[in-house]
Design a protein around this motif. Structure first.
Motif, PDB file in Angstrom:
ATOM      1  N   ARG A  86      51.338  50.682   6.433  1.00  0.00           N
ATOM      2  CA  ARG A  86      51.181  51.146   7.804  1.00  0.00           C
ATOM      3  C   ARG A  86      51.316  52.672   7.886  1.00  0.00           C
ATOM      4  O   ARG A  86      50.581  53.339   8.611  1.00  0.00           O
ATOM      5  N   PHE A 113      49.380  47.278  13.618  1.00  0.00           N
ATOM      6  CA  PHE A 113      48.796  47.360  12.284  1.00  0.00           C
ATOM      7  C   PHE A 113      47.313  46.985  12.280  1.00  0.00           C
ATOM      8  O   PHE A 113      46.510  47.609  11.573  1.00  0.00           O
ATOM      9  N   ARG A 153      43.930  48.792  10.433  1.00  0.00           N
ATOM     10  CA  ARG A 153      43.264  48.165   9.285  1.00  0.00           C
ATOM     11  C   ARG A 153      41.816  48.587   9.079  1.00  0.00           C
ATOM     12  O   ARG A 153      41.371  48.735   7.923  1.00  0.00           O
ATOM     13  N   TRP A 156      54.586  46.086  15.716  1.00  0.00           N
ATOM     14  CA  TRP A 156      53.554  46.399  14.726  1.00  0.00           C
ATOM     15  C   TRP A 156      52.587  45.239  14.521  1.00  0.00           C
ATOM     16  O   TRP A 156      51.473  45.439  14.028  1.00  0.00           O
ATOM     17  N   PHE A 172      54.341  46.517   3.970  1.00  0.00           N
ATOM     18  CA  PHE A 172      53.802  46.868   5.287  1.00  0.00           C
ATOM     19  C   PHE A 172      54.337  48.208   5.770  1.00  0.00           C
ATOM     20  O   PHE A 172      53.624  48.961   6.431  1.00  0.00           O
TER      21      PHE A 172
END
Length: 262
Positions: A163, A182, A186, A36, A159
Motif C-alpha cells: 500500500r 487499497f 491497485r 484500507w 499490505f
C-alpha cells in the motif's frame, strides 16, 4: 462495511469521551485495515478523532504544557484515540500523513461543521507531495526489511508495504494525496500481471486469516518491492515547495472553537 450496531456503539463511546473530558468531537473516522479495505475477521476497530475544548481552555498561560491527545482504554476490540484541534491543524500544516489519511477515510463516524470538506479544500495549498513520498518510502522500507525477509512472514505486513509503494506511485502521477482504499491504488500496478496476481492471492488469504497470520515468503512480490525501494532511494523532486500559509488554518481553528462553544 461497519454494521449499524457497531456504529451506534462507537457513537456512544464518542459521547462518553465528550462527557468525561469536557470536549466536543468534531470529526471521527475509521483508520487502519478496515479503512484500507483488507481487514481480517478479528481486526480491531481503529477509531481516530479530532476534538475541541471550549475557547477558554486555549486562553491559558500553560497551554503548551496541557495534554493534547485523548487515548481510551481498548474495550471490545475498539481502539479510540484523538487529537486536540490545535495539535491536529499544526500537524496538518506539516503535511502529517496520519491526519491527511483521516481526511480521506471512507468510513466516517462524525463530521461536525463540515470539518473534513473544509480541511480537504486546503490541501492544494498545504500538502507537500515530497513529504508524502518520504513518509511512505520510509514505511515500506522499514516494514520490508523488518518483517518480509524471513521464510515465514506476517501476512498483513505485505499490505503495509504494498500500500505504501502504490501510494507513492499515486503521488508521483497525480501530485495529490493518495486514496486510503487499497483497491483504488491497485490499478497503478495492473500492468504487472505477476504482481497483480500475487496481490489477488494475498487478499483472498487476508479475508479468511487471523490478524497475526504468517505465510511463506512470496518471492515475486519481494522482487517487486526491492526494485521499487531501490528506485525510490534515488527519488528526487525539484518541484517548488508548498507555501503552507497558516491564515486559512487559523480561520478553521477559530471556527471550530466557535462550534465547540455552541
Amino acid at each position: 462495511m461497519i454494521s449499524e450496531d457497531v456504529r451506534r456503539y462507537i457513537q456512544g463511546r464518542l459521547r462518553t469521551v465528550e462527557e468525561e473530558h469536557g470536549v466536543r468531537v468534531l470529526f471521527a473516522v475509521e483508520s487502519g485495515s478496515r479503512a484500507w479495505g483488507f481487514p481480517s475477521p478479528n481486526s480491531d476497530y481503529d477509531v481516530r478523532f479530532i476534538y475541541a475544548h471550549p475557547r477558554e481552555w486555549y486562553l491559558s498561560l500553560d497551554l503548551e504544557e496541557r495534554r493534547d491527545v485523548i487515548e481510551c482504554e481498548i474495550v471490545d476490540d475498539m481502539d479510540l484515540s484523538g487529537w486536540d484541534i490545535r495539535k491536529a491543524l499544526k500537524l496538518f500544516w506539516q503535511s502529517n500523513p496520519s491526519f491527511v489519511e483521516w481526511l480521506h477515510s471512507p468510513i466516517v463516524y462524525r463530521d461536525e461543521v463540515g470539518f473534513a470538506d473544509r480541511a480537504r479544500a486546503l490541501l492544494p495549498d498545504i500538502y507537500d507531495v515530497n513529504k508524502g513520498v518520504h513518509h511512505y518510502w520510509s514505511m515500506a522500507d522499514k516494514n520490508y526489511r523488518g518483517y518480509l525477509k524471513a521464510k515465514l512472514v506476517p501476512l498483513k505486513k505485505y499490505f503495509y508495504v504494498l500500500r505504501s509503494l502504490l501510494a507513492i506511485r499515486w503521488l508521483e502521477r497525480y501530485r495529490s494525496p493518495a486514496p486510503v482504499e487499497f483497491e483504488r491504488l491497485r490499478p497503478l500496478v495492473a500492468d504487472d500481471e505477476t504482481v497483480d496476481k500475487e496481490i489477488t492471492r494475498l487478499l483472498a488469504k487476508k479475508q479468511r486469516s487471523e490478524e497475526k497470520e504468517f505465510v511463506p515468503v512470496m518471492a515475486e512480490l519481494n522482487d517487486y518491492i526491492e526494485k521499487e525501494l531501490s528506485r525510490l532511494s534515488r527519488y528526487s523532486d525539484k518541484a517548488a515547495p508548498v507555501s503552507r500559509d497558516l491564515s486559512s488554518l487559523n480561520t478553521l481553528f477559530r471556527d471550530c472553537l466557535d462550534s465547540a462553544d455552541a
